[in-house]
Design an enzyme around this catalytic site. Structure first.
Site, mmCIF file in Angstrom:
data_model
loop_
_atom_site.group_PDB
_atom_site.id
_atom_site.type_symbol
_atom_site.label_atom_id
_atom_site.label_comp_id
_atom_site.label_asym_id
_atom_site.label_seq_id
_atom_site.Cartn_x
_atom_site.Cartn_y
_atom_site.Cartn_z
ATOM 1 N N SER A 1 46.970 35.609 38.655
ATOM 2 C CA SER A 1 46.576 34.565 39.597
ATOM 3 C C SER A 1 46.400 35.198 40.967
ATOM 4 O O SER A 1 47.074 36.185 41.301
ATOM 5 C CB SER A 1 47.649 33.472 39.676
ATOM 6 N N TYR B 1 56.715 31.717 41.435
ATOM 7 C CA TYR B 1 55.540 31.819 40.560
ATOM 8 C C TYR B 1 54.661 32.984 41.011
ATOM 9 O O TYR B 1 54.215 33.805 40.210
ATOM 10 C CB TYR B 1 54.751 30.508 40.607
#
Length: 254
Positions: free
Chosen positions: A139, A149
């Site tokens: 990501s 995350y």
């Protein structure tokens, strides 16, 4: 024999899109996710529409037994896997000080440990055959100081770069795919409405997957998808951490 790809998190979102595009390219598939019913529905659709062989492997990758079954499937020399797509993931919605530590552990295991474990299982066979590809869905958040995350995705990016540098000369490509925001079930499963992101900031799932697979075929170690995020990516290091931390989750899959 048709080349074969194994896709984790294949029941929805980017995982399902990977399955659709790989089947369109004529690859046989092994579909991995927790939801066996959804996997069987997708498998039936792909068999009917594309005439490819599709195997369903229902497994919870955060459980040792499920992860081991998928690792064993990757290591099966009699039914080799040519492409591994590490796509499964989720995120913890609560801020770090308020999150449940067991949720943090599960997230980091799924995002960080699982891609490493499955790559470790797939690489010996790929090296022996002198060819293979591993596509790790990371990501753009992995380049931002935007929570745990992002920290897990930073690990995926670094792991991909390290493996690509080490094994590219042996015929194995390892590509990190860095999407931005993608409209899938990811945020819904977190219980978060992604209303803070303008519609113009969302990337199309089919485009993200197509660009990832194209980068893998071209033996590239890293690709940022799509054009909006490729423009933004070079500016990220210039943004102060206190501001970048508020950008939130960079797009993810199911």
């Amino acid at each position: 024999m048709q080349p074969r790809a194994l896709v984790t998190g294949a029941s929805s979102g980017l995982g399902a899109e990977f399955a659709l595009q790989l089947a369109a390219d004529g690859l046989s598939l092994v579909l991995v996710a927790r939801d066996a019913e959804r996997l069987e529905e997708l498998a039936a659709e792909l068999r009917a529409a594309r005439g490819v062989e599709v195997e369903v492997l229902a497994a919870d990758l955060t459980e040792a037994e499920g992860l081991q079954r998928v690792a064993d499937r990757l290591a099966d020399a009699a039914r080799p896997i040519d492409i591994l797509v590490n796509n499964a993931g989720f995120a913890v919605a609560e801020p770090f000080h308020a999150s449940a530590v067991d949720d943090e552990r599960r997230m980091h295991e799924l995002l960080s440990w699982v891609p490493l474990r499955l790559a470790h299982a797939a690489l010996p066979g790929m090296r022996a055959r002198g060819r293979g590809g591993i596509l790790n869905v990371a990501s753009l958040a992995g380049r931002l100081p935007s929570g745990t995350y992002a920290a897990a995705k930073a690990h995926v990016i670094t792991l991909s770069r390290a493996l690509h540098a080490r094994y590219r000369g042996e015929g194995v490509t390892v590509t990190a795919l860095l999407p931005g925001f993608v409209p899938t079930e990811f945020h819904e499963r977190m219980g978060v409405a992604p209303t803070s992101v303008p519609r113009q900031g969302w990337a199309d799932a089919s485009t993200v997957v197509r660009e990832g697979l194209r980068a893998l075929r071209r033996r590239r170690g890293l690709v940022v998808s799509d054009w909006r995020y490729r423009i933004a990516a070079p500016l990220i290091p210039l943004v102060p951490d206190r501001i970048a931390a508020g950008f939130g989750l960079g797009g993810r899959t199911s």
